[in-house]
Design a protein around this motif. Structure first.
Motif, PDB file in Angstrom:
ATOM      1  N   GLY A 159     -27.810 -31.149  14.387  1.00 46.53           N
ATOM      2  CA  GLY A 159     -28.065 -30.385  15.597  1.00 46.53           C
ATOM      3  C   GLY A 159     -29.383 -29.653  15.607  1.00 46.53           C
ATOM      4  N   LEU A 160     -30.278 -29.990  14.680  1.00 43.22           N
ATOM      5  CA  LEU A 160     -31.546 -29.261  14.592  1.00 43.22           C
ATOM      6  C   LEU A 160     -32.464 -29.577  15.766  1.00 43.22           C
ATOM      7  CD1 LEU A 160     -32.358 -29.579  10.773  1.00 43.22           C
ATOM      8  CD2 LEU A 160     -31.092 -27.775  11.959  1.00 43.22           C
TER       9      LEU A 160
ATOM     10  N   VAL B  35     -40.880 -24.193  14.614  1.00 50.57           N
ATOM     11  CA  VAL B  35     -40.494 -25.005  13.469  1.00 50.57           C
ATOM     12  C   VAL B  35     -39.101 -24.590  13.012  1.00 50.57           C
ATOM     13  CG1 VAL B  35     -42.848 -25.435  12.676  1.00 50.57           C
ATOM     14  CG2 VAL B  35     -41.623 -23.404  11.861  1.00 50.57           C
ATOM     15  N   VAL B  36     -38.413 -25.529  12.358  1.00 48.67           N
ATOM     16  CA  VAL B  36     -37.136 -25.247  11.705  1.00 48.67           C
ATOM     17  C   VAL B  36     -37.406 -25.109  10.212  1.00 48.67           C
ATOM     18  CG1 VAL B  36     -34.801 -26.039  11.230  1.00 48.67           C
ATOM     19  CG2 VAL B  36     -35.878 -26.587  13.424  1.00 48.67           C
ATOM     20  N   GLU B  37     -36.969 -24.009   9.650  1.00 50.26           N
ATOM     21  CA  GLU B  37     -37.108 -23.779   8.216  1.00 50.26           C
ATOM     22  C   GLU B  37     -35.767 -24.020   7.545  1.00 50.26           C
ATOM     23  OE1 GLU B  37     -37.748 -19.902   5.460  1.00 50.26           O
ATOM     24  OE2 GLU B  37     -39.325 -20.223   6.975  1.00 50.26           O
ATOM     25  N   ALA B  38     -35.757 -24.878   6.524  1.00 50.42           N
ATOM     26  CA  ALA B  38     -34.533 -25.213   5.802  1.00 50.42           C
ATOM     27  C   ALA B  38     -34.184 -24.108   4.801  1.00 50.42           C
ATOM     28  CB  ALA B  38     -34.711 -26.542   5.079  1.00 50.42           C
ATOM     29  N   PRO B  39     -32.978 -24.140   4.253  1.00 52.48           N
ATOM     30  CA  PRO B  39     -32.598 -23.114   3.268  1.00 52.48           C
ATOM     31  C   PRO B  39     -33.547 -23.006   2.079  1.00 52.48           C
ATOM     32  CG  PRO B  39     -30.655 -24.308   4.004  1.00 52.48           C
ATOM     33  CD  PRO B  39     -31.843 -25.011   4.610  1.00 52.48           C
ATOM     34  N   ASP B  40     -34.206 -24.110   1.706  1.00 51.16           N
ATOM     35  CA  ASP B  40     -35.136 -24.056   0.577  1.00 51.16           C
ATOM     36  C   ASP B  40     -36.542 -23.641   0.989  1.00 51.16           C
ATOM     37  OD1 ASP B  40     -36.085 -26.279   1.908  1.00 51.16           O
ATOM     38  OD2 ASP B  40     -35.737 -27.697   0.267  1.00 51.16           O
TER      39      ASP B  40
ATOM     40  N   GLY C 267     -28.042 -21.236   6.896  1.00 51.07           N
ATOM     41  CA  GLY C 267     -29.208 -21.323   6.035  1.00 51.07           C
ATOM     42  C   GLY C 267     -30.475 -21.770   6.728  1.00 51.07           C
ATOM     43  N   TYR C 268     -30.381 -22.334   7.940  1.00 48.71           N
ATOM     44  CA  TYR C 268     -31.552 -22.774   8.692  1.00 48.71           C
ATOM     45  C   TYR C 268     -31.969 -21.683   9.672  1.00 48.71           C
ATOM     46  CZ  TYR C 268     -30.703 -27.575   7.092  1.00 48.71           C
ATOM     47  OH  TYR C 268     -30.521 -28.710   6.331  1.00 48.71           O
TER      48      TYR C 268
END
Length: 299
Positions: free
Chosen positions: A245-246, A207-212, A142-143
């Protein structure tokens, strides 16, 4: 050679060019260090030494509170810089931070009455070759990792604030330290200042985008195209999404982006003392190796 005061953005670019011209794997500074610190420059006492014939800045120095000197100067001008520091910080407890391999500066400091101290944090200079050994980033379901997009400036600054809250940084220290519950000083305006000047590149701002859909992690790369070396600074993850682990994933993705942009080597400079071990462990996990350290000298 008499110095003059720092005036503004053009002078900062000249300071960065000096760093670029003189960069080696033993260097204290990368031009990205100055790019990241751009918004703080107006609050510092800064001096520049110039070669009028070449039209170049050949040395620079700044004093940060309470009386700490940071500098970039060739061996022939270190005495001039220290004399300026003595005048500007007279009566204060003077300290200078240097890389341990800068033998000429260490000799000048010793002659001027400075001695190394071991009661302050130090920083490790870590290097990594950007070769075929660079692994692919792995993310939980999801990430995703991507470059920052136009219109995300406020969200990008907000992730930095979440990752760098003083209270959280205190919890990461060994033993934990109470740093209060304030916020990082990274505002949207401050970040806009950084991204609007060389050598910032949005393709190296990941950037890391989360599932939401929220942004929850970041890694910023700074490319020195002349020396083909890139600085990774800073990396951060929203603590609500920590321990997944992000940080490792976004760092690896940024290293891949740096390599794609032409870098053959990366550098990162986390704290190296045992009181703040987490960032250094992260960078070791993505293949960085220790290559040197800073030392603080006190007069």
């Amino acid at each position: 050679m008499k110095p003059r005061s720092y005036f503004g953005p053009d002078d900062l670019a000249a300071m960065q060019r000096l760093v670029q011209r003189s960069w080696t794997t033993d260097s204290h500074w990368h031009l990205g260090d100055l790019g990241w610190q751009r918004p703080s420059m107006a609050d510092r006492r800064i001096a520049l030494w110039e070669d009028d014939e070449a039209g170049q800045v050949v040395a620079w120095a700044w004093i940060s509170a309470p009386a700490r000197l940071e500098m970039q100067a060739p061996a022939g001008l270190t005495g001039d810089v220290l004399a300026w520091f003595d005048q500007e910080a007279a009566g204060e407890q003077q300290t200078v931070t240097v890389v341990e391999t800068d033998a000429a500066l260490v000799e000048e400091l010793s002659a001027a009455g400075y001695r190394p101290v071991d009661d302050e944090p130090f920083f490790r200079h870590c290097l990594r070759d950007l070769d075929d050994s660079l692994p692919a980033p792995r993310l939980p379901g999801g990430y995703l990792v991507r470059a920052v997009r136009p219109g995300e400036l406020a969200a990008r600054a907000a992730v930095h604030r979440a990752a760098w809250r003083p209270g959280r940084l205190g919890e990461m220290q060994v033993p934990p330290v109470d740093l209060g519950d304030g916020e990082s000083g990274m505002t949207t305006k401050r970040y806009a200042d950084i991204v609007s000047h060389w050598p910032y590149r949005s393709d190296l701002d990941l950037v890391v985008e989360a599932p939401d859909g929220r942004l929850v992690g970041t890694a910023l790369g700074w490319l020195d195209e002349v020396n083909r070396v890139a600085l990774l600074e800073p990396v951060g993850v929203d603590p609500e999404h920590g321990r997944r682990g992000l940080g490792v994933a976004v760092s690896l993705a940024c290293l891949h982006a740096m390599r794609d942009a032409g870098a053959t080597q990366a550098v990162v400079c986390p704290r190296g003392d045992d009181a703040y071990p987490v960032p250094r462990r992260l960078y070791h996990a993505v293949g960085f190796r220790d290559a040197g350290r800073t030392v603080t000298y006190r007069r």
